[in-house]
Write a protein that holds these residues in place. Structure first.
Motif, short mmCIF file in Angstrom:
data_model
loop_
_atom_site.label_atom_id
_atom_site.label_comp_id
_atom_site.label_asym_id
_atom_site.label_seq_id
_atom_site.Cartn_x
_atom_site.Cartn_y
_atom_site.Cartn_z
N THR A 15 0.69 -1.40 0.03
CA THR A 15 0.06 0.03 -0.13
C THR A 15 0.99 1.17 -0.03
O THR A 15 1.80 1.19 0.45
N VAL A 16 0.39 2.41 -0.38
CA VAL A 16 0.83 3.65 -0.49
C VAL A 16 0.42 4.28 0.68
O VAL A 16 -0.71 4.50 0.99
N LEU A 17 1.44 4.54 1.65
CA LEU A 17 1.27 5.32 2.94
C LEU A 17 1.47 6.71 2.77
O LEU A 17 2.53 7.27 1.97
N LEU A 18 0.89 7.62 3.38
CA LEU A 18 0.94 9.13 3.05
C LEU A 18 1.94 9.67 4.04
O LEU A 18 1.63 9.59 5.49
N PRO A 19 2.98 10.14 3.82
CA PRO A 19 3.95 10.98 4.73
C PRO A 19 3.13 12.32 5.11
O PRO A 19 2.90 13.18 4.10
N VAL A 20 2.75 12.58 6.28
CA VAL A 20 1.86 13.81 6.47
C VAL A 20 2.72 14.67 7.51
O VAL A 20 3.31 14.44 8.40
N ARG A 21 2.88 16.03 6.94
CA ARG A 21 3.59 17.09 7.87
C ARG A 21 2.86 17.38 8.95
O ARG A 21 1.58 17.08 8.99
N ASP A 22 3.21 18.40 9.80
CA ASP A 22 2.76 18.88 10.77
C ASP A 22 1.71 19.68 10.52
O ASP A 22 0.54 19.84 11.28
N ASP A 23 1.46 20.25 9.21
CA ASP A 23 0.49 21.21 8.97
C ASP A 23 -0.58 20.41 8.08
O ASP A 23 -1.61 20.91 7.61
N GLU A 24 -0.68 19.03 8.10
CA GLU A 24 -1.42 18.04 7.52
C GLU A 24 -1.48 17.98 6.26
O GLU A 24 -2.07 17.14 5.59
N SER A 25 -0.45 18.61 5.61
CA SER A 25 -0.36 18.49 4.09
C SER A 25 0.65 17.14 3.64
O SER A 25 1.26 16.58 4.68
N LEU A 46 1.28 -2.62 -6.41
CA LEU A 46 0.98 -1.43 -5.60
C LEU A 46 -0.50 -0.91 -5.68
O LEU A 46 -0.90 -1.03 -6.94
N TYR A 47 -0.63 -0.41 -4.51
CA TYR A 47 -2.25 0.04 -4.66
C TYR A 47 -2.26 1.53 -3.63
O TYR A 47 -1.44 1.65 -2.79
N ALA A 48 -3.23 2.30 -4.04
CA ALA A 48 -3.38 3.59 -3.23
C ALA A 48 -4.61 3.48 -3.00
O ALA A 48 -5.82 3.04 -3.55
N HIS A 49 -4.84 4.26 -1.62
CA HIS A 49 -6.17 4.74 -1.38
C HIS A 49 -7.10 3.47 -0.72
O HIS A 49 -8.10 3.63 -0.57
N GLY A 50 -6.36 2.74 -0.03
CA GLY A 50 -6.92 1.96 1.03
C GLY A 50 -7.10 2.52 2.24
O GLY A 50 -6.82 3.76 2.44
N THR A 51 -7.55 1.75 3.36
CA THR A 51 -7.68 2.26 4.64
C THR A 51 -6.32 3.16 5.33
O THR A 51 -6.27 4.21 5.74
N ALA A 52 -5.29 2.22 4.82
CA ALA A 52 -3.83 2.59 5.32
C ALA A 52 -3.50 3.84 4.58
O ALA A 52 -2.73 4.75 5.15
N GLY A 53 -4.13 4.21 3.20
CA GLY A 53 -3.78 5.39 2.41
C GLY A 53 -4.71 6.53 2.98
O GLY A 53 -4.48 7.49 2.31
N GLU A 54 -5.50 6.44 3.87
CA GLU A 54 -6.34 7.49 4.50
C GLU A 54 -7.04 8.22 3.58
O GLU A 54 -7.45 9.45 3.47
N PHE A 55 -7.73 7.26 2.63
CA PHE A 55 -8.55 7.89 1.51
C PHE A 55 -9.67 8.61 2.03
O PHE A 55 -10.47 9.57 1.37
N HIS A 56 -10.17 8.33 3.28
CA HIS A 56 -11.20 9.13 3.87
C HIS A 56 -11.10 10.61 4.07
O HIS A 56 -11.87 11.35 4.49
N THR A 57 -9.75 10.88 4.11
CA THR A 57 -9.30 12.06 4.66
C THR A 57 -8.80 13.02 3.43
O THR A 57 -8.61 14.32 3.48
N LEU A 58 -8.95 12.61 2.21
CA LEU A 58 -7.94 13.27 1.03
C LEU A 58 -9.15 14.39 0.47
O LEU A 58 -10.39 13.80 0.06
N GLY A 59 -8.77 15.44 -0.02
CA GLY A 59 -9.43 16.12 -0.94
C GLY A 59 -9.18 15.68 -2.33
O GLY A 59 -8.43 15.03 -2.76
N GLU A 60 -10.12 16.05 -3.22
CA GLU A 60 -10.11 15.48 -4.35
C GLU A 60 -8.94 15.85 -5.33
O GLU A 60 -8.43 15.01 -6.09
#
Length: 310
Positions: A15-25, A46-60
């Protein structure tokens, strides 16, 4: 890439995991570095946007940028990839599927709408419309235990008949009776189970896993998969020790309220194979990165098979 089928969809996917900065970006530089590591690990895809990829938090816009980066890296390296189009809203899922289709991934993963449960007929209607939007890219249905709508095994033949674009399902797995029932009802579908149960799953006919073990150690997950073929009893012993480690060090975090995305990032930081960090997006809690660092020698001593060359 070439569309996946029930016969060609299998193995261990990372899975693709999102490295998130302190400002949420999302930290694009760290995301690119992570992908560079993943495409070199020999994973089946590889896959993106599973639960581990926090798909539920992403802007389009973020969703589209991650897709473009994943597609570019995987196409360059000839690695199969899938794009998740899941969302709590059926309408947003439909829009994501249409945009994901333009990249021509091997498959598009979807979840069922998640505010109100669906009837069985509505499940089929939902998948049929998403499939039409995604055409010619096939679908994989992700139905985790926490989904509001649990798809019963007996509905899968209906789904396969009415929506032939669905070529695979991602489910939690179960005991021998569960596998026997799934074998009766999932002909023509690739069944994916939890990564930490893959040795047992393969013995019962599972095709593969969208793997939390690949989150811990991508190279180790593939070494373990090879062991399942060459030394299946040894692979089951590794699975037993994975369960013991999870029971002692991961399940308590789950009981403390950390969500699955936080746990997968904790596993990745524990494995130490890329600079991803443990931060998840607001409002969810992040596991203390220092805990993962302290446990690194423990997991390597307990599961040396998952850290080849360490």
């Amino acid at each position: 890439m070439e569309a996946l089928t029930a016969e060609t969809l299998g193995g261990t996917w990372g899975t693709v995991l999102l490295p998130v900065r302190d400002d949420e970006s999302i930290d694009r530089a760290r995301l690119e570095a992570e992908l560079d590591v993943l495409v070199a690990m020999g994973l089946d895809g590889l896959y993106a946007h599973g639960t581990a990829g926090e798909f539920h938090t992403l802007g389009e816009d973020e969703y589209d940028r991650v897709n473009a980066l994943l597609a570019e890296r995987c196409e360059r390296h000839g690695l199969p990839y899938q794009i998740g189009a899941g969302h709590m809203s059926a309408q947003i899922c439909l829009s994501r599927a249409a945009r994901a289709r333009e990249f021509r991934p091997g498959a598009i993963q979807v979840t069922l709408p998640d505010w109100l449960p669906l009837s069985r007929d509505a499940v089929v209607r939902f998948l049929a419309r998403v499939a039409a939007e995604a055409d010619p890219v096939p679908l994989v249905l992700y139905n985790p235990p926490h989904a509001k709508t649990q798809v019963p095994a007996a509905l899968y033949p209906v789904i396969r008949r009415e929506v032939p674009a669905v070529v695979g399902i991602k489910v939690a797995g179960g005991d021998a009776r569960w596998y026997a029932e799934m074998r009766r009802h999932t002909t023509g579908l690739a069944v994916f189970v939890a990564g930490h149960d893959l040795a047992t799953g393969r013995r019962h006919g599972a095709a593969g896993s969208y793997s939390n073990i690949a989150a811990l150690s991508p190279a180790g997950a593939m070494a373990w998969q090879r062991m399942m073929l060459a030394r299946p009893d040894a692979a089951l012993d590794v699975e037993r020790r994975i369960h013991a480690f999870f029971a002692e060090h991961v399940r308590p975090l789950q009981h403390d309220g950390y969500a699955n995305a936080a746990l997968d990032k904790f596993l990745a930081h524990l494995g130490g194979w890329a600079d991803i960090g443990t931060r998840v997006r607001w409002p969810y809690d992040s596991v203390d990165a220092a805990l993962a660092v302290r446990l690194r020698p423990v997991v390597r001593a307990h599961l040396p098979e998952l850290f080849p060359g360490a």
